[in-house]
Enzyme design. Structure first.
Site, PDB file in Angstrom:
ATOM      1  CD1 TRP A 101      -2.487  -2.087   1.682  1.00 25.58           C
ATOM      2  CD2 TRP A 101      -2.999  -1.192  -0.250  1.00 25.58           C
ATOM      3  NE1 TRP A 101      -3.427  -2.833   1.126  1.00 25.58           N
ATOM      4  CE2 TRP A 101      -3.784  -2.290  -0.078  1.00 25.58           C
ATOM      5  CE3 TRP A 101      -3.191   0.014  -1.294  1.00 25.58           C
ATOM      6  CZ2 TRP A 101      -4.760  -2.510  -0.803  1.00 25.58           C
ATOM      7  CZ3 TRP A 101      -4.384  -0.504  -2.221  1.00 25.58           C
ATOM      8  CH2 TRP A 101      -5.117  -1.754  -1.984  1.00 25.58           C
ATOM      9  CG  ASP A 175      -3.395   4.034   3.988  1.00 24.31           C
ATOM     10  OD1 ASP A 175      -4.407   3.885   4.591  1.00 24.31           O
ATOM     11  OD2 ASP A 175      -3.155   3.446   2.571  1.00 24.31           O
ATOM     12  CE  LYS A 199      -9.503  -2.446   2.983  1.00 22.82           C
ATOM     13  NZ  LYS A 199      -8.254  -2.003   2.790  1.00 22.82           N
TER      14      LYS A 199
HETATM   15  C1  PLP Z   1      -7.731  -1.418   1.394  1.00 19.78           C
HETATM   16  C2  PLP Z   1      -6.643  -0.567   1.674  1.00 19.78           C
HETATM   17  C3  PLP Z   1      -6.468   0.471   0.691  1.00 19.78           C
HETATM   18  C4  PLP Z   1      -7.014   0.743  -0.684  1.00 19.78           C
HETATM   19  O1  PLP Z   1      -8.658   1.430  -0.369  1.00 19.78           O
HETATM   20  P1  PLP Z   1      -9.362   1.665  -1.535  1.00 19.78           P
HETATM   21  O2  PLP Z   1     -10.676   1.903  -0.781  1.00 19.78           O
HETATM   22  O3  PLP Z   1      -9.715   0.314  -2.402  1.00 19.78           O
HETATM   23  O4  PLP Z   1      -9.013   2.841  -2.223  1.00 19.78           O
HETATM   24  C5  PLP Z   1      -5.577   1.443   0.709  1.00 19.78           C
HETATM   25  N1  PLP Z   1      -4.578   1.334   1.764  1.00 19.78           N
HETATM   26  C6  PLP Z   1      -4.639   0.237   2.827  1.00 19.78           C
HETATM   27  C7  PLP Z   1      -3.691   0.196   4.085  1.00 19.78           C
HETATM   28  C8  PLP Z   1      -5.747  -0.506   2.811  1.00 19.78           C
HETATM   29  O5  PLP Z   1      -5.816  -1.226   3.491  1.00 19.78           O
END
Ligand code: PLP
Length: 368
Positions: A101, A175, A199
């Site tokens: 990511w 993030d 998540k």
């Molecule tokens: C799932 C995830 C993403 C992607 O998220 P989207 O909603 O598909 O844009 C980005 N960063 C992390 C850490 C994730 O777990």
């Protein structure tokens, strides 16, 4: 209802009480005669849902008053572009790459700014992260980006880096998509925290951005208005129609979280204690087994997402089929890593972890 245990990495399990409440309110929210999806986002009913969700999230994560909470769309991947547009001023931005990511974020930022790789865990196969003292931070970086929990590689920062102690004045961007609300956040170390809801918070379609006020108002001229954090903040996330259903569902989850207790601990502190216990139980089982293995360095192991492998990978399909038959869903690992992955988000109980371990023991026994 006796539902299976769902180990999906995302979109992921939602607490059953939250789903039940949403079901009960689906056609008529609080006597309004309307479902939440059918309401004007500017009407008093939805405004009350929005304000409650915002103040509950502020309380839950102890967000200081000099941070704004934005409810947006686009997902974390869109914000990989939106953040450099808002913060970089076209200059240098630093990245610590600790898995897929942050790698993706680093590549995307290069379209809008001069993205600099300050450190990477790639040499270890993303099983650990270089020590912070070795990071090559730029003296003039507009920000430093990390992914505080790598959902695919199962690598988590258990403590956020203290950039000032490392000699950097840059704000830290995290993030936190896949571990938001699993533990408290040290806001003194953060400039922006962002993440998708799907998540640990609710359905896909909602992106949460928590931004320090002094970082607003520096967007590049090309930034779409709907993604200019200052415009969004000035309009209380209603510059365009926000993801109303996602905000409502997240709000129900925040209320559920605020009610969770472990001894004297409440809310996110209680969740942290529970999440530590679940992860320790699972890792110690895997470590004690000769049949399964997790490769992440112990100091970097994620509490939320645990990739693991059968030493005999020819048994993968049988493992997954048996798991499903035993009410243990979505254990297949990400295609880039392979093997299995158990995501133990807030909605996963210790009971679910015990059921998974019992199945794994049984699978090993009958594979001998
Ligand atoms: C799932 C995830 C993403 C992607 O998220 P989207 O909603 O598909 O844009 C980005 N960063 C992390 C850490 C994730 O777990």
């Amino acid at each position: 209802m006796n539902r299976p245990f769902n180990f999906s990495a995302g979109p992921a399990a939602i607490p059953e009480e939250v789903l039940q409440r949403a079901a009960a309110e689906m056609c008529d929210w609080h006597g309004s005669g309307m479902g939440v999806m059918e309401m004007s986002h500017r009407g008093k009913e939805f405004i009350s849902i929005y304000e409650q969700a915002e103040s509950d999230l502020r309380q839950l994560l102890a967000v200081p008053s000099n941070f704004r909470i934005l409810f947006m769309q686009g997902g974390a991947i869109a914000h990989n572009a939106i953040i450099p547009m808002n913060l970089s001023r076209g200059g240098v931005v630093d990245f610590v790459v600790s898995g897929s990511w942050s790698q993706k974020s680093y590549k995307e930022a290069g379209k809008y700014a001069s993205a600099h790789l300050a450190a990477s865990g790639q040499d270890s196969g993303f099983t650990s992260v270089p020590e912070a003292s070795s990071w090559q931070l730029s003296p003039d970086a507009a920000y430093v980006h990390i992914c505080s929990n790598e959902t695919i590689h199962g690598v988590e920062f258990h403590e956020l880096p203290d950039l000032q102690a490392l000699g950097s004045q840059a704000p830290l961007v995290i993030d936190f998509s896949s571990h938001v609300a699993s533990r408290p956040v040290d806001w003194s170390r953060v400039g922006i925290a962002f993440g998708g809801a799907q998540k640990n918070i609710g359905p896909a379609g909602l992106t949460i951005v928590i931004v320090r006020e002094d970082l607003l108002g520096h967007a590049l001229p090309i930034t779409p208005s709907a993604f200019d954090y200052k415009i969004v903040a000035d309009n209380n996330s209603m510059y365009n129609t926000p993801p109303t259903w996602g905000i409502y569902m997240a709000g129900l989850t925040f209320q559920w979280l605020l009610q969770q207790r472990e001894g004297d601990l409440v809310g996110v502190a209680a969740m942290e204690k529970r999440n530590i216990a679940k992860a320790e139980r699972f890792y110690s089982y895997v470590d004690s087994s000769d049949f399964y293995v997790n490769k992440v360095a112990p100091a970097w192991r994620s509490r939320m997402n645990i990739p693991f492998f059968l030493r005999d990978e020819s048994r993968n399909e049988a493992f997954l089929a048996g798991a499903k038959a035993n009410g243990l869903l979505q254990l297949k690992g990400h295609k880039s890593v392979g093997g299995m992955r158990a995501s133990l988000y807030n909605a996963m109980s210790m009971q679910g972890v015990e059921a998974l371990i019992a199945y794994m023991q049984e699978f090993e026994r009958t594979s001998a």
